[in-house]
Design an enzyme around this catalytic site. Structure first.
Site, PDB file in Angstrom:
ATOM      1  N   TYR A  15     -59.066  53.180  13.244  1.00  0.00           N
ATOM      2  CA  TYR A  15     -59.309  54.608  13.449  1.00  0.00           C
ATOM      3  C   TYR A  15     -60.812  54.880  13.541  1.00  0.00           C
ATOM      4  CZ  TYR A  15     -58.904  59.662  12.615  1.00  0.00           C
ATOM      5  OH  TYR A  15     -58.971  61.036  12.713  1.00  0.00           O
ATOM      6  N   VAL A  47     -53.132  63.934   2.187  1.00  0.00           N
ATOM      7  CA  VAL A  47     -52.997  64.337   0.786  1.00  0.00           C
ATOM      8  C   VAL A  47     -52.472  65.763   0.610  1.00  0.00           C
ATOM      9  CG1 VAL A  47     -55.435  65.060   0.480  1.00  0.00           C
ATOM     10  CG2 VAL A  47     -54.119  64.186  -1.464  1.00  0.00           C
ATOM     11  N   VAL A  48     -52.933  66.712   1.417  1.00  0.00           N
ATOM     12  CA  VAL A  48     -52.520  68.101   1.192  1.00  0.00           C
ATOM     13  C   VAL A  48     -51.020  68.245   1.433  1.00  0.00           C
ATOM     14  CG1 VAL A  48     -52.778  70.497   1.918  1.00  0.00           C
ATOM     15  CG2 VAL A  48     -54.806  69.044   1.714  1.00  0.00           C
ATOM     16  N   ASN A  65     -48.755  65.826   1.514  1.00  0.00           N
ATOM     17  CA  ASN A  65     -48.018  65.023   0.530  1.00  0.00           C
ATOM     18  C   ASN A  65     -47.835  65.778  -0.783  1.00  0.00           C
ATOM     19  OD1 ASN A  65     -47.576  62.736   2.032  1.00  0.00           O
ATOM     20  ND2 ASN A  65     -48.686  61.350   0.678  1.00  0.00           N
ATOM     21  N   PHE A  66     -48.941  66.308  -1.320  1.00  0.00           N
ATOM     22  CA  PHE A  66     -48.857  66.972  -2.629  1.00  0.00           C
ATOM     23  C   PHE A  66     -47.942  68.198  -2.573  1.00  0.00           C
ATOM     24  CE2 PHE A  66     -53.183  65.403  -4.566  1.00  0.00           C
ATOM     25  CZ  PHE A  66     -52.659  64.124  -4.660  1.00  0.00           C
ATOM     26  N   GLN A  88     -62.122  60.660  -6.431  1.00  0.00           N
ATOM     27  CA  GLN A  88     -62.683  60.731  -5.069  1.00  0.00           C
ATOM     28  C   GLN A  88     -62.621  62.175  -4.586  1.00  0.00           C
ATOM     29  OE1 GLN A  88     -59.674  59.516  -5.870  1.00  0.00           O
ATOM     30  NE2 GLN A  88     -58.338  59.154  -4.124  1.00  0.00           N
ATOM     31  N   ARG A 148     -62.895  65.262  -1.435  1.00  0.00           N
ATOM     32  CA  ARG A 148     -62.769  65.655  -0.033  1.00  0.00           C
ATOM     33  C   ARG A 148     -63.092  67.144   0.056  1.00  0.00           C
ATOM     34  NH1 ARG A 148     -62.341  60.912   0.077  1.00  0.00           N
ATOM     35  NH2 ARG A 148     -60.905  59.582   1.275  1.00  0.00           N
ATOM     36  N   ASP A 175     -61.176  53.327   0.990  1.00  0.00           N
ATOM     37  CA  ASP A 175     -60.968  54.777   0.859  1.00  0.00           C
ATOM     38  C   ASP A 175     -62.317  55.420   0.473  1.00  0.00           C
ATOM     39  OD1 ASP A 175     -58.111  56.478   0.158  1.00  0.00           O
ATOM     40  OD2 ASP A 175     -59.998  57.365  -0.508  1.00  0.00           O
ATOM     41  N   ARG A 177     -66.771  62.940   0.209  1.00  0.00           N
ATOM     42  CA  ARG A 177     -66.915  63.450   1.584  1.00  0.00           C
ATOM     43  C   ARG A 177     -67.155  64.957   1.538  1.00  0.00           C
ATOM     44  NH1 ARG A 177     -62.180  62.083   5.098  1.00  0.00           N
ATOM     45  NH2 ARG A 177     -63.165  60.056   5.254  1.00  0.00           N
TER      46      ARG A 177
HETATM   47  P1  NAD Z   1     -51.513  64.725  14.570  1.00  0.00           P
HETATM   48  O1  NAD Z   1     -51.048  63.345  14.279  1.00  0.00           O
HETATM   49  O2  NAD Z   1     -50.668  65.861  14.129  1.00  0.00           O
HETATM   50  O3  NAD Z   1     -51.795  64.924  16.116  1.00  0.00           O
HETATM   51  C1  NAD Z   1     -52.101  63.875  16.998  1.00  0.00           C
HETATM   52  C2  NAD Z   1     -51.346  64.138  18.290  1.00  0.00           C
HETATM   53  O4  NAD Z   1     -51.723  63.124  19.248  1.00  0.00           O
HETATM   54  C3  NAD Z   1     -49.831  64.035  18.116  1.00  0.00           C
HETATM   55  O5  NAD Z   1     -49.195  65.097  18.775  1.00  0.00           O
HETATM   56  C4  NAD Z   1     -49.488  62.701  18.761  1.00  0.00           C
HETATM   57  O6  NAD Z   1     -48.158  62.624  19.226  1.00  0.00           O
HETATM   58  C5  NAD Z   1     -50.531  62.626  19.851  1.00  0.00           C
HETATM   59  N1  NAD Z   1     -50.786  61.250  20.304  1.00  0.00           N
HETATM   60  C6  NAD Z   1     -51.029  60.171  19.548  1.00  0.00           C
HETATM   61  N2  NAD Z   1     -51.214  59.093  20.316  1.00  0.00           N
HETATM   62  C7  NAD Z   1     -51.087  59.509  21.609  1.00  0.00           C
HETATM   63  C8  NAD Z   1     -51.160  58.861  22.865  1.00  0.00           C
HETATM   64  N3  NAD Z   1     -51.406  57.532  22.958  1.00  0.00           N
HETATM   65  N4  NAD Z   1     -50.975  59.609  23.987  1.00  0.00           N
HETATM   66  C9  NAD Z   1     -50.713  60.935  23.902  1.00  0.00           C
HETATM   67  N5  NAD Z   1     -50.629  61.595  22.731  1.00  0.00           N
HETATM   68  C10 NAD Z   1     -50.818  60.888  21.596  1.00  0.00           C
HETATM   69  O7  NAD Z   1     -52.976  64.836  13.917  1.00  0.00           O
HETATM   70  P2  NAD Z   1     -54.012  66.047  13.884  1.00  0.00           P
HETATM   71  O8  NAD Z   1     -54.422  66.229  12.488  1.00  0.00           O
HETATM   72  O9  NAD Z   1     -53.514  67.189  14.654  1.00  0.00           O
HETATM   73  O10 NAD Z   1     -55.254  65.391  14.636  1.00  0.00           O
HETATM   74  C11 NAD Z   1     -55.603  65.752  15.964  1.00  0.00           C
HETATM   75  C12 NAD Z   1     -56.923  65.082  16.335  1.00  0.00           C
HETATM   76  O11 NAD Z   1     -57.956  65.517  15.452  1.00  0.00           O
HETATM   77  C13 NAD Z   1     -56.884  63.559  16.230  1.00  0.00           C
HETATM   78  O12 NAD Z   1     -57.636  63.019  17.292  1.00  0.00           O
HETATM   79  C14 NAD Z   1     -57.575  63.279  14.931  1.00  0.00           C
HETATM   80  O13 NAD Z   1     -58.197  62.017  14.925  1.00  0.00           O
HETATM   81  C15 NAD Z   1     -58.594  64.399  14.873  1.00  0.00           C
HETATM   82  N6  NAD Z   1     -58.990  64.683  13.488  1.00  0.00           N
HETATM   83  C16 NAD Z   1     -58.161  65.383  12.666  1.00  0.00           C
HETATM   84  C17 NAD Z   1     -58.564  65.630  11.364  1.00  0.00           C
HETATM   85  C18 NAD Z   1     -57.717  66.439  10.419  1.00  0.00           C
HETATM   86  O14 NAD Z   1     -58.110  66.548   9.261  1.00  0.00           O
HETATM   87  N7  NAD Z   1     -56.611  67.032  10.802  1.00  0.00           N
HETATM   88  C19 NAD Z   1     -59.783  65.130  10.887  1.00  0.00           C
HETATM   89  C20 NAD Z   1     -60.586  64.394  11.758  1.00  0.00           C
HETATM   90  C21 NAD Z   1     -60.185  64.192  13.073  1.00  0.00           C
HETATM   91  N1  UDP Z   2     -54.383  60.517  -1.370  1.00  0.00           N
HETATM   92  C1  UDP Z   2     -53.716  60.576  -2.585  1.00  0.00           C
HETATM   93  N2  UDP Z   2     -52.379  60.754  -2.573  1.00  0.00           N
HETATM   94  C2  UDP Z   2     -51.643  60.895  -1.448  1.00  0.00           C
HETATM   95  C3  UDP Z   2     -52.324  60.846  -0.199  1.00  0.00           C
HETATM   96  C4  UDP Z   2     -53.688  60.644  -0.211  1.00  0.00           C
HETATM   97  O1  UDP Z   2     -54.338  60.474  -3.654  1.00  0.00           O
HETATM   98  O2  UDP Z   2     -50.419  61.065  -1.542  1.00  0.00           O
HETATM   99  C5  UDP Z   2     -55.844  60.361  -1.381  1.00  0.00           C
HETATM  100  C6  UDP Z   2     -56.401  59.315  -0.438  1.00  0.00           C
HETATM  101  O3  UDP Z   2     -56.403  58.046  -1.056  1.00  0.00           O
HETATM  102  C7  UDP Z   2     -57.786  59.853  -0.191  1.00  0.00           C
HETATM  103  C8  UDP Z   2     -57.609  61.366  -0.227  1.00  0.00           C
HETATM  104  O4  UDP Z   2     -56.395  61.593  -0.950  1.00  0.00           O
HETATM  105  O5  UDP Z   2     -58.665  59.465  -1.216  1.00  0.00           O
HETATM  106  C9  UDP Z   2     -57.503  62.004   1.146  1.00  0.00           C
HETATM  107  O6  UDP Z   2     -56.516  61.297   1.852  1.00  0.00           O
HETATM  108  P1  UDP Z   2     -56.027  61.700   3.313  1.00  0.00           P
HETATM  109  O7  UDP Z   2     -55.104  60.620   3.772  1.00  0.00           O
HETATM  110  O8  UDP Z   2     -55.538  63.093   3.297  1.00  0.00           O
HETATM  111  O9  UDP Z   2     -57.354  61.738   4.185  1.00  0.00           O
HETATM  112  P2  UDP Z   2     -58.569  60.717   4.377  1.00  0.00           P
HETATM  113  O10 UDP Z   2     -58.488  59.613   3.377  1.00  0.00           O
HETATM  114  O11 UDP Z   2     -58.410  60.218   5.743  1.00  0.00           O
HETATM  115  O12 UDP Z   2     -59.738  61.556   4.143  1.00  0.00           O
END
Ligand code: NAD
Ligand code: UDP
Length: 331
Positions: free
Chosen positions: A163, A205-206, A208-209, A227, A229, A291, A295
């Site tokens: 990623y 995490v959000v 899930n919880f 940790q 966030r 992890d 952040r």
């Molecule tokens: P999400 O998993 O809900 O959305 C991702 C979407 O992309 C899904 O609809 C999935 O089906 C589609 N997708 C995945 N692979 C694909 C492919 N090969 N071709 C076409 N579609 C594909 O996640 P999200 O939280 O909505 O994230 C959206 C974007 O924002 C992602 O690029 C993610 O990396 C980025 N992002 C999100 C967060 C966050 O906190 N939500 C943080 C940082 C970056």
């Molecule tokens: N995390 C946790 N319990 C869960 C899911 C996630 O404690 O059920 C923790 C995870 O290890 C990380 C933080 O929550 O430290 C945020 O995780 P998330 O997967 O939401 O986002 P990211 O790690 O990509 O910031």
């Protein structure tokens, strides 16, 4: 059928006052909210998605709008659209660690080939492109909070690398297409964003919880919960996207978008339990490798360039998100 759903310039409608906007990952969590906002702003929107983590359900409520259409397509393959596109928001990529680690090779290819294909489309059509990059480009940061000038601390061979490194290469491609071909780019580094329409099984995490609490299950803290966030509500993020896309062509970013409120994972768990109530307690599970320990975004640039900062505090955003999940999750 909308202009986007039809193929060929001759079929484009003349009645659209907004822009023609393509949103990859448009059926995902963030993408569906973005599509909703773009339609409300008067644009014609094509969501492109392969439904890997997204779902048609996320955009069902938009389907009656004649300015909206959905195309099932995998962004690792070239997109043979021959209609005009004014703007591309490239969001396609699984975003939760369990989802992006399920097929890590595909994850890297989705970021790298996906953005390459969208950049080629931008070259053909003259569209500007906004890339959903991530705070993960900073890895497990040694600088806190993280400004855009920080180059990061990413393990290139760990379980998160598919990623993190995929998104880093995507940024490289965007800036090289910009320098080499003059493509208009906007790179957003998104910090943990949450809200309604996250998949209950998403694994972040959000969600899930909240889902665990609503089901009366114990909340799983990975590691000791110290940790941190910074959690941004989805509406704030979408506002930042729209403002960034509207900036002049010299504004490329990268720009951090995130809420500056910083919480430990344990604090989040306690908040969710207090809000949902019920029998849930906290249990501890192993911390996955790499992890990030802390952040928090430095949003000086977003404030100065976009006049943007997050408005929705964690308590308010959690209340809205809990209300959503209470309707879709069975106890
Ligand atoms: P999400 O998993 O809900 O959305 C991702 C979407 O992309 C899904 O609809 C999935 O089906 C589609 N997708 C995945 N692979 C694909 C492919 N090969 N071709 C076409 N579609 C594909 O996640 P999200 O939280 O909505 O994230 C959206 C974007 O924002 C992602 O690029 C993610 O990396 C980025 N992002 C999100 C967060 C966050 O906190 N939500 C943080 C940082 C970056
Ligand atoms: N995390 C946790 N319990 C869960 C899911 C996630 O404690 O059920 C923790 C995870 O290890 C990380 C933080 O929550 O430290 C945020 O995780 P998330 O997967 O939401 O986002 P990211 O790690 O990509 O910031």
């Amino acid at each position: 059928m909308t202009a986007f759903a039809a193929r060929g310039r001759a079929t484009l409608t003349g009645a659209i006052h907004g822009s023609r906007v393509l949103v990859t990952g448009g059926a995902g969590f963030l993408g569906s909210h973005l599509c909703e906002r773009l339609l409300a702003d008067g644009h014609e929107v094509l969501a492109v998605d392969n439904f890997y983590t997204g779902s048609r359900d996320n955009v069902t409520h938009l389907m009656e709008n004649p300015r909206f259409s959905v195309l099932e397509h995998d962004v690792t393959k070239p997109l043979g659209l021959d209609v005009e596109v004014d703007q591309i928001f490239n969001l396609a990529c699984p975003a939760s660690p369990p989802h992006y680690q399920r097929d890590p090779i595909k994850t890297t290819l989705t970021s790298v080939l996906g953005v390459y294909n969208m950049l080629e489309l931008a070259r053909r059509t003259g569209a500007k492109i906004l890339q959903a990059s991530t705070s993960e480009v900073y890895g497990d940061p040694s600088m806190h909070p993280q400004p855009e000038s920080y180059w990061g601390n990413v393990n290139p061979i760990g379980i998160r690398s598919c990623y993190d490194e995929g998104k880093r290469v995507a940024e490289t491609l965007l800036f090289d297409f910009h320098r080499q071909y003059g493509i208009r780019i906007k790179v957003v580094r998104i910090f943990n964003t949450y809200g309604p329409r996250m998949d209950p099984e998403d694994g972040r995490v959000v969600s899930n919880f909240i889902v665990q609490a609503l089901r009366g299950q114990d909340l799983t803290i990975y590691g000791d919960g110290t940790q941190t966030r910074s959690f941004c509500f989805v509406d704030d993020l979408v506002e930042g996207f729209v403002r960034f896309m509207a900036t002049s062509d010299d504004v490329t970013g990268p720009i951090n978008l995130g809420n500056t409120g910083e919480f430990t994972v344990a604090e989040l768990a306690e908040k969710v339990i207090a809000k949902v109530g019920g029998p849930s307690r906290i249990v501890y599970r192993d911390l996955p490798s790499d992890d990030p320990k802390v952040r928090k975004p430095d949003i000086t640039k977003a404030r100065a360039v976009l006049g943007w900062e997050a408005k929705v505090a964690l308590d308010e955003g959690l209340d809205k998100t809990i209300a959503y999940f209470a309707k879709v999750v069975t106890p």
